[in-house]
Design an enzyme around this catalytic site. Structure first.
Site, PDB file in Angstrom:
ATOM      1  N   HIS A  47       0.727  -1.001   0.205  1.00 36.16           N
ATOM      2  CA  HIS A  47      -0.130  -0.185   0.037  1.00 36.16           C
ATOM      3  C   HIS A  47       0.871   1.298   0.146  1.00 36.16           C
ATOM      4  O   HIS A  47       0.331   2.298  -0.626  1.00 36.16           O
ATOM      5  CB  HIS A  47      -0.947   0.060   1.201  1.00 36.16           C
ATOM      6  CG  HIS A  47      -2.281  -0.837   0.777  1.00 36.16           C
ATOM      7  ND1 HIS A  47      -2.804  -1.724   1.727  1.00 36.16           N
ATOM      8  CD2 HIS A  47      -3.158  -0.465  -0.224  1.00 36.16           C
ATOM      9  CE1 HIS A  47      -3.863  -2.213   1.137  1.00 36.16           C
ATOM     10  NE2 HIS A  47      -4.047  -1.463  -0.054  1.00 36.16           N
ATOM     11  N   ARG A  89     -10.167  -3.667 -16.310  1.00 36.53           N
ATOM     12  CA  ARG A  89     -10.103  -5.167 -16.086  1.00 36.53           C
ATOM     13  C   ARG A  89     -11.160  -5.318 -14.786  1.00 36.53           C
ATOM     14  O   ARG A  89     -11.187  -5.294 -13.762  1.00 36.53           O
ATOM     15  CB  ARG A  89      -8.441  -5.167 -15.204  1.00 36.53           C
ATOM     16  CG  ARG A  89      -7.682  -5.262 -16.244  1.00 36.53           C
ATOM     17  CD  ARG A  89      -6.322  -5.415 -15.421  1.00 36.53           C
ATOM     18  NE  ARG A  89      -4.851  -5.669 -16.505  1.00 36.53           N
ATOM     19  CZ  ARG A  89      -4.193  -4.775 -16.833  1.00 36.53           C
ATOM     20  NH1 ARG A  89      -4.300  -3.409 -16.435  1.00 36.53           N
ATOM     21  NH2 ARG A  89      -3.237  -5.193 -17.783  1.00 36.53           N
ATOM     22  N   ARG A  94     -13.651  -5.835 -19.955  1.00 35.56           N
ATOM     23  CA  ARG A  94     -12.929  -7.014 -20.366  1.00 35.56           C
ATOM     24  C   ARG A  94     -13.851  -7.937 -19.438  1.00 35.56           C
ATOM     25  O   ARG A  94     -13.804  -7.808 -17.991  1.00 35.56           O
ATOM     26  CB  ARG A  94     -11.587  -7.126 -20.004  1.00 35.56           C
ATOM     27  CG  ARG A  94     -11.041  -8.582 -20.255  1.00 35.56           C
ATOM     28  CD  ARG A  94      -9.493  -8.664 -20.291  1.00 35.56           C
ATOM     29  NE  ARG A  94      -9.160  -8.405 -18.824  1.00 35.56           N
ATOM     30  CZ  ARG A  94      -7.691  -8.387 -18.534  1.00 35.56           C
ATOM     31  NH1 ARG A  94      -6.894  -8.293 -19.633  1.00 35.56           N
ATOM     32  NH2 ARG A  94      -7.381  -8.243 -17.395  1.00 35.56           N
ATOM     33  N   GLU A 124      -4.022 -12.181 -27.136  1.00 35.97           N
ATOM     34  CA  GLU A 124      -3.056 -12.376 -26.101  1.00 35.97           C
ATOM     35  C   GLU A 124      -2.232 -13.786 -26.019  1.00 35.97           C
ATOM     36  O   GLU A 124      -1.495 -14.254 -25.239  1.00 35.97           O
ATOM     37  CB  GLU A 124      -3.571 -12.029 -24.756  1.00 35.97           C
ATOM     38  CG  GLU A 124      -4.614 -12.610 -24.166  1.00 35.97           C
ATOM     39  CD  GLU A 124      -5.131 -12.194 -22.877  1.00 35.97           C
ATOM     40  OE1 GLU A 124      -4.348 -11.411 -22.355  1.00 35.97           O
ATOM     41  OE2 GLU A 124      -6.296 -12.207 -22.638  1.00 35.97           O
ATOM     42  N   ASP A 135       0.540 -11.033 -21.937  1.00 34.11           N
ATOM     43  CA  ASP A 135       0.499 -12.438 -21.938  1.00 34.11           C
ATOM     44  C   ASP A 135       0.931 -12.898 -23.462  1.00 34.11           C
ATOM     45  O   ASP A 135       1.581 -13.866 -23.345  1.00 34.11           O
ATOM     46  CB  ASP A 135      -1.002 -12.903 -21.844  1.00 34.11           C
ATOM     47  CG  ASP A 135      -1.401 -12.928 -20.400  1.00 34.11           C
ATOM     48  OD1 ASP A 135      -0.483 -13.456 -19.559  1.00 34.11           O
ATOM     49  OD2 ASP A 135      -2.547 -12.486 -19.930  1.00 34.11           O
ATOM     50  N   CYS A 145      -3.374  -3.315 -25.405  1.00 35.43           N
ATOM     51  CA  CYS A 145      -3.904  -2.704 -23.961  1.00 35.43           C
ATOM     52  C   CYS A 145      -2.835  -3.325 -23.087  1.00 35.43           C
ATOM     53  O   CYS A 145      -2.816  -2.975 -22.044  1.00 35.43           O
ATOM     54  CB  CYS A 145      -5.008  -3.042 -23.811  1.00 35.43           C
ATOM     55  SG  CYS A 145      -5.371  -5.013 -23.714  1.00 35.43           S
TER      56      CYS A 145
HETATM   57  C1  PEP Z   1      -2.259  -8.152 -21.208  1.00 35.96           C
HETATM   58  O1  PEP Z   1      -1.981  -9.838 -21.209  1.00 35.96           O
HETATM   59  O2  PEP Z   1      -1.483  -7.937 -21.900  1.00 35.96           O
HETATM   60  C2  PEP Z   1      -3.325  -7.591 -20.694  1.00 35.96           C
HETATM   61  C3  PEP Z   1      -3.510  -6.436 -21.172  1.00 35.96           C
HETATM   62  O3  PEP Z   1      -4.018  -8.182 -19.573  1.00 35.96           O
HETATM   63  P1  PEP Z   1      -3.520  -8.614 -18.245  1.00 35.96           P
HETATM   64  O4  PEP Z   1      -2.118  -7.939 -17.952  1.00 35.96           O
HETATM   65  O5  PEP Z   1      -4.592  -8.131 -17.405  1.00 35.96           O
HETATM   66  O6  PEP Z   1      -3.247 -10.131 -18.279  1.00 35.96           O
HETATM   67 MG    MG Z   2      -3.673 -10.955 -20.218  1.00 35.88          MG
END
Ligand code: PEP
Ligand code: MG
Length: 579
Positions: free
Chosen positions: A187, A293, A329, A427, A451, A498
């Site tokens: 935190h 998210r 998402r 991803e 990912d 993203c």
């Molecule tokens: C990603 O995988 O690039 C993404 C934006 O999703 P997260 O980081 O939440 O897995």
């Molecule tokens: Mg992801």
């Protein structure tokens, strides 16, 4: 001059004297006492006092508009009502131990329980229990903990700071923050980010003789210089001045289009975790939300959030930020994001396991609750619904079928449903390589480069040991990104990024050259990225005009100044030409 390394939490330069803060160390006697009731009364009085302090901190943060940090103190105050915790302390006192002894052992045991959890988020919560324990001991020992900083502006150096200590800091006296301990999930780190203080954590070389010394905290290079030499002082003073001028200049970009010198427009959107980020979207002039998210709505809840609870969260974001496009998402739970109430099995390879859309397509009622909430919220703004971790066309079709069933049910119930776009995360290498056929199913793609990099390079994104092998610019990843953009455009499907790579300024020109339609980044990166875009000139590249045949039910182009659901769908690169 000596330079000491740490881990940077917030960039920036701080120049000034060091104020070393040492948390009080209490000697707790293990001698038994005879008046058990008197100890329980002291414990109760301390508990009430600390709860009052936490409530006051909550009020202060709310008043100053920091709802997320206010939530920390609200949780602390609630922790002090926890029957299990209170009973375990009382049990210790009933054996004849002092209130101090009971607080130390009772709270330590609770903190240990959090520390042993698998989820890094819950592990980090052990720091909150310790924070409350220390506040209880401060009260029981009658310590004065109000003044950590002294009276002059200084760089505060400490072993660690608890949230309740961090929030008490007087901003006008704080130049920067350096701690020996702490994690980027703690935190204190969250608070430092929200306050934008230059901050280093895990600076293991901190020593008592730093107190009062002249120093420079250089966030850019993740280090602190003690007794810096003249050239270092001059160079970093100039850098600090440059930062101030840059920051002021960036503010001038608010309201200006994100457009290259030669007229190509890209949409700059923000990544958010929930309604608490609405202000950050506005303050940084994001043109939309490219990634909400939604799993954070689940992570922030002790039980599976109801359809109504979800609806309220989505509606708040859509309504407050209308007419911006808000891409929500669907729940991307699993892997590093685990939730107790989901009762998911432990897996050997969770990143390759039962996660995201795989859970949703298996637990239909769970999925339908979220889709119904999203459809109901669609009446309050411009919604994009995005499915994560897709590898096959049938998954997208099944998601769409369930969505259509929910829509029918809601319409039969008389609910109002607005327009919405449908998209998927790209991803996985499978999705990137099948982008042509997937594009036929959806209105937009959003490249999840975090990912995508993990799965393409077989590099666990959570591992700190693979730093040397992790290449965020790996040619295979860049090729998949480029080919996904091209595949999307062949089918009139717009394409955004993203993942973290979207905010990498060294790649902006490449992404624009390849025709990316949108970059969704953390809110603080929006204005620097806009500046970057406005300095790019793509006219030196030959840009082929892609085929742009409209599909049925074509979805609109979202120009920053246009209401997405009402605008036209982009007609390839040239469609984004300004003017
Ligand atoms: C990603 O995988 O690039 C993404 C934006 O999703 P997260 O980081 O939440 O897995
Ligand atoms: Mg992801």
């Amino acid at each position: 001059m000596h330079a000491y390394k740490g881990i940077k939490i917030v960039n920036g330069i701080a120049i000034g004297k060091i104020k070393l803060y040492k948390a009080p160390v209490y000697e707790i006697s293990d001698e038994l006492v005879s008046d058990i009731k008197a100890e329980i009364d002291r414990f109760e009085a301390a508990r009430v006092k600390v709860q009052e302090q936490q409530n006051a901190l909550y009020e202060k943060e709310m008043k100053e508009g920091r709802k997320d940090t206010a939530g920390i103190f609200e949780a602390h105050a609630m922790m002090l009502d926890d029957d299990d915790l209170i009973d375990s302390c009382k049990e210790i006192m009933s054996e004849g131990h002092t209130a101090e002894y009971a607080v130390r052992d009772g709270f330590e045991a609770a903190a240990e329980m959090f520390r042993n959890m698998d989820d890094p988020y819950f592990q980090a919560r052990s720091a909150d229990v310790i924070d409350i324990k220390n506040s209880m001991l401060d009260v029981l020992f009658g310590a004065d903990t109000e003044n950590l900083q002294g009276t002059e502006p200084a760089i505060l150096v400490a072993d660690d700071l608890a949230p309740s200590e961090t929030v008490k800091l007087d901003k006008s006296l704080l130049l920067g923050l350096v701690t020996r301990l702490g994690s980027s999930n703690s935190h204190t780190a969250i608070l430092a980010r929200s306050m934008n203080w230059p901050t280093l954590i895990q600076c293991t070389d901190i020593s008592d003789d730093w107190d009062g010394k002249f120093a420079i905290l250089d966030g850019y290079n993740s280090c602190i210089y003690i007794d810096p030499d003249k050239p270092t002082v001059e160079a970093l003073t100039a850098k600090q001045q440059e930062d101030k001028e840059k920051e002021a200049k960036l503010q001038e970009l608010k309201g200006k289009p994100s457009i290259t010198k030669d007229g190509y427009k890209v949409r700059l959107y923000a990544n958010i975790g929930g309604p608490k980020d609405i202000n950050a979207v506005r303050e940084n002039d994001a043109e939309g939300v490219g990634l909400f998210r939604s799993e954070f709505v689940y992570l922030n809840s002790k039980t599976d959030p109801t359809e109504d609870e979800q609806f309220e969260a989505y509606k708040r974001v859509l309504e407050s930020l209308a007419p911006r496009l808000i891409i929500i998402r669907t729940c991307d739970i699993g892997a590093d994001k685990t939730i107790d109430y989901m009762n998911l099995d432990k897996e050997e390879n969770p990143a390759l396991g039962f996660r995201a859309v795989r859970i949703c397509l298996t637990r239909r009622d769970f999925f339908k609750r979220q889709l119904r909430a999203l459809l109901r919220a669609s009446a309050y703004g411009n919604l994009g619904i995005m499915f994560p971790m897709i590898i096959s066309r049938w998954e997208v079709q099944e998601c769409k079928e369930i969505l259509a069933t929910c829509k029918k049910e809601l319409e039969a119930e008389g609910a109002t449903i607005g327009k919405y776009e449908i998209g998927i995360m790209i991803e996985t290498p499978a999705a990137a390589l099948c982008a042509d056929e997937l594009a036929e199913e959806v209105d937009f793609f959003s490249l999840g480069t975090n990912d995508l990099t993990q799965y393409t390079c077989a590099i666990d994104r959570q591992s700190a040991n693979l730093e040397r092998f992790a290449d965020t610019h790996h040619p295979a990843v860049l090729r998949l990104i480029r080919e996904t953009i091209e595949a999307g455009h062949r089918h009139n499907t717009w394409v955004g990024i993203c993942g973290e790579l979207g905010a990498d300024p060294t790649l902006t020109e490449e992404f624009l050259k390849w025709g990316v339609d949108e970059l969704s980044v953390n809110p603080k990166s929006i204005l620097p990225l806009r500046e970057n875009v406005r300095n790019i000139d793509l006219s030196k590249y030959k840009i082929p005009e892609p085929k742009a045949e409209a599909k049925e039910e074509v979805k609109p182009e979202v120009k920053p100044e246009a209401k997405p659901a009402e605008a036209e769908k982009p007609k390839g690169l040239l469609g984004r030409l300004f003017g």
